[in-house]
Scaffold this motif. Structure first.
Motif, PDB file in Angstrom:
ATOM      1  N   ALA A 175       0.819  -1.211   0.000  1.00  0.00           N
ATOM      2  CA  ALA A 175       0.000   0.000   0.000  1.00  0.00           C
ATOM      3  C   ALA A 175       0.858   1.269   0.000  1.00  0.00           C
ATOM      4  N   GLY A 176       2.185   1.097   0.035  1.00  0.00           N
ATOM      5  CA  GLY A 176       3.081   2.247   0.035  1.00  0.00           C
ATOM      6  C   GLY A 176       3.135   2.960   1.372  1.00  0.00           C
ATOM      7  N   GLU A 177       2.769   2.275   2.442  1.00  0.00           N
ATOM      8  CA  GLU A 177       2.745   2.889   3.776  1.00  0.00           C
ATOM      9  C   GLU A 177       4.082   2.794   4.504  1.00  0.00           C
ATOM     10  N   LEU A 178       5.005   2.010   3.993  1.00  0.00           N
ATOM     11  CA  LEU A 178       6.329   1.914   4.607  1.00  0.00           C
ATOM     12  C   LEU A 178       7.269   2.840   3.850  1.00  0.00           C
ATOM     13  N   PHE A 179       8.109   3.530   4.592  1.00  0.00           N
ATOM     14  CA  PHE A 179       9.010   4.488   3.978  1.00  0.00           C
ATOM     15  C   PHE A 179      10.452   4.063   4.194  1.00  0.00           C
ATOM     16  N   HIS A 180      11.203   4.033   3.132  1.00  0.00           N
ATOM     17  CA  HIS A 180      12.646   3.751   3.188  1.00  0.00           C
ATOM     18  C   HIS A 180      13.351   4.895   2.485  1.00  0.00           C
ATOM     19  N   ASP A 181      14.256   5.558   3.185  1.00  0.00           N
ATOM     20  CA  ASP A 181      15.003   6.664   2.612  1.00  0.00           C
ATOM     21  C   ASP A 181      16.325   6.148   2.068  1.00  0.00           C
ATOM     22  N   PRO A 182      16.457   6.024   0.747  1.00  0.00           N
ATOM     23  CA  PRO A 182      17.715   5.520   0.181  1.00  0.00           C
ATOM     24  C   PRO A 182      18.892   6.471   0.422  1.00  0.00           C
ATOM     25  N   LYS A 183      18.614   7.721   0.806  1.00  0.00           N
ATOM     26  CA  LYS A 183      19.680   8.693   1.067  1.00  0.00           C
ATOM     27  C   LYS A 183      20.111   8.690   2.533  1.00  0.00           C
ATOM     28  N   ALA A 184      19.530   7.821   3.325  1.00  0.00           N
ATOM     29  CA  ALA A 184      19.889   7.760   4.746  1.00  0.00           C
ATOM     30  C   ALA A 184      21.362   7.369   4.867  1.00  0.00           C
ATOM     31  N   PRO A 185      22.077   7.983   5.807  1.00  0.00           N
ATOM     32  CA  PRO A 185      23.504   7.670   5.939  1.00  0.00           C
ATOM     33  C   PRO A 185      23.712   6.241   6.437  1.00  0.00           C
ATOM     34  N   ASP A 186      24.810   5.650   5.974  1.00  0.00           N
ATOM     35  CA  ASP A 186      25.186   4.330   6.457  1.00  0.00           C
ATOM     36  C   ASP A 186      25.639   4.448   7.899  1.00  0.00           C
ATOM     37  N   THR A 187      25.596   3.329   8.595  1.00  0.00           N
ATOM     38  CA  THR A 187      26.081   3.332   9.965  1.00  0.00           C
ATOM     39  C   THR A 187      27.597   3.426   9.980  1.00  0.00           C
ATOM     40  N   GLU A 188      28.126   3.837  11.106  1.00  0.00           N
ATOM     41  CA  GLU A 188      29.566   3.989  11.254  1.00  0.00           C
ATOM     42  C   GLU A 188      30.237   2.616  11.238  1.00  0.00           C
ATOM     43  N   ASN A 189      31.342   2.495  10.515  1.00  0.00           N
ATOM     44  CA  ASN A 189      32.124   1.269  10.507  1.00  0.00           C
ATOM     45  C   ASN A 189      33.033   1.313  11.726  1.00  0.00           C
TER      46      ASN A 189
ATOM     47  N   GLU B 257      39.865  -2.663  15.245  1.00  0.00           N
ATOM     48  CA  GLU B 257      40.375  -2.310  16.576  1.00  0.00           C
ATOM     49  C   GLU B 257      39.254  -2.330  17.619  1.00  0.00           C
ATOM     50  N   PHE B 258      38.097  -1.804  17.251  1.00  0.00           N
ATOM     51  CA  PHE B 258      36.951  -1.820  18.168  1.00  0.00           C
ATOM     52  C   PHE B 258      36.582  -3.248  18.534  1.00  0.00           C
ATOM     53  N   TRP B 259      36.449  -4.106  17.523  1.00  0.00           N
ATOM     54  CA  TRP B 259      36.016  -5.482  17.765  1.00  0.00           C
ATOM     55  C   TRP B 259      37.067  -6.307  18.495  1.00  0.00           C
ATOM     56  N   ALA B 260      38.339  -5.948  18.333  1.00  0.00           N
ATOM     57  CA  ALA B 260      39.403  -6.653  19.061  1.00  0.00           C
ATOM     58  C   ALA B 260      39.297  -6.379  20.560  1.00  0.00           C
TER      59      ALA B 260
END
Length: 93
Positions: A20-34, A38-41
């Motif tokens: 129905a087009g009621e869900l919104f996805h913004d393709p321009k949304a920023p990616d999450t921080e990588n 070092e963080f995972w270690a």
């Protein structure tokens, strides 16, 4: 969930909303921080504690209260939330 903007939906409901087009996805949304290697270690990954299953006798008026509050579904979750809030309030006092 306490946020009034959040509600639960079944997979069928989500599919209908998407069609129905009621869900919104913004393709321009920023990616999450990588976070990087070092963080995972240094990360201390812990598995969540598994809930314990218990047999509990509850007074009829207590059970009926939660059952009615939950309209017959989710009454045990409501009881768990009250107990969790009690524990949280008493841990910090």
């Amino acid at each position: 969930m306490t946020d009034q903007n959040i509600r639960r939906a079944s997979l069928t409901e989500l599919r209908k909303m998407r069609e129905a087009g009621e869900l919104f996805h913004d393709p321009k949304a920023p990616d999450t921080e990588n976070l990087g290697a070092e963080f995972w270690a240094k990360a201390d990954v812990k598995s969540p504690a598994k809930p314990r299953s218990v047999h509990l006798k509850i007074d009829p008026e207590v059970f009926d209260f939660f059952f009615q509050e939950a309209n017959g579904k989710g009454h045990l979750t409501k009881m768990q939330n009250v107990l969790r809030a009690y524990v949280s309030a008493h841990k910090h006092s």
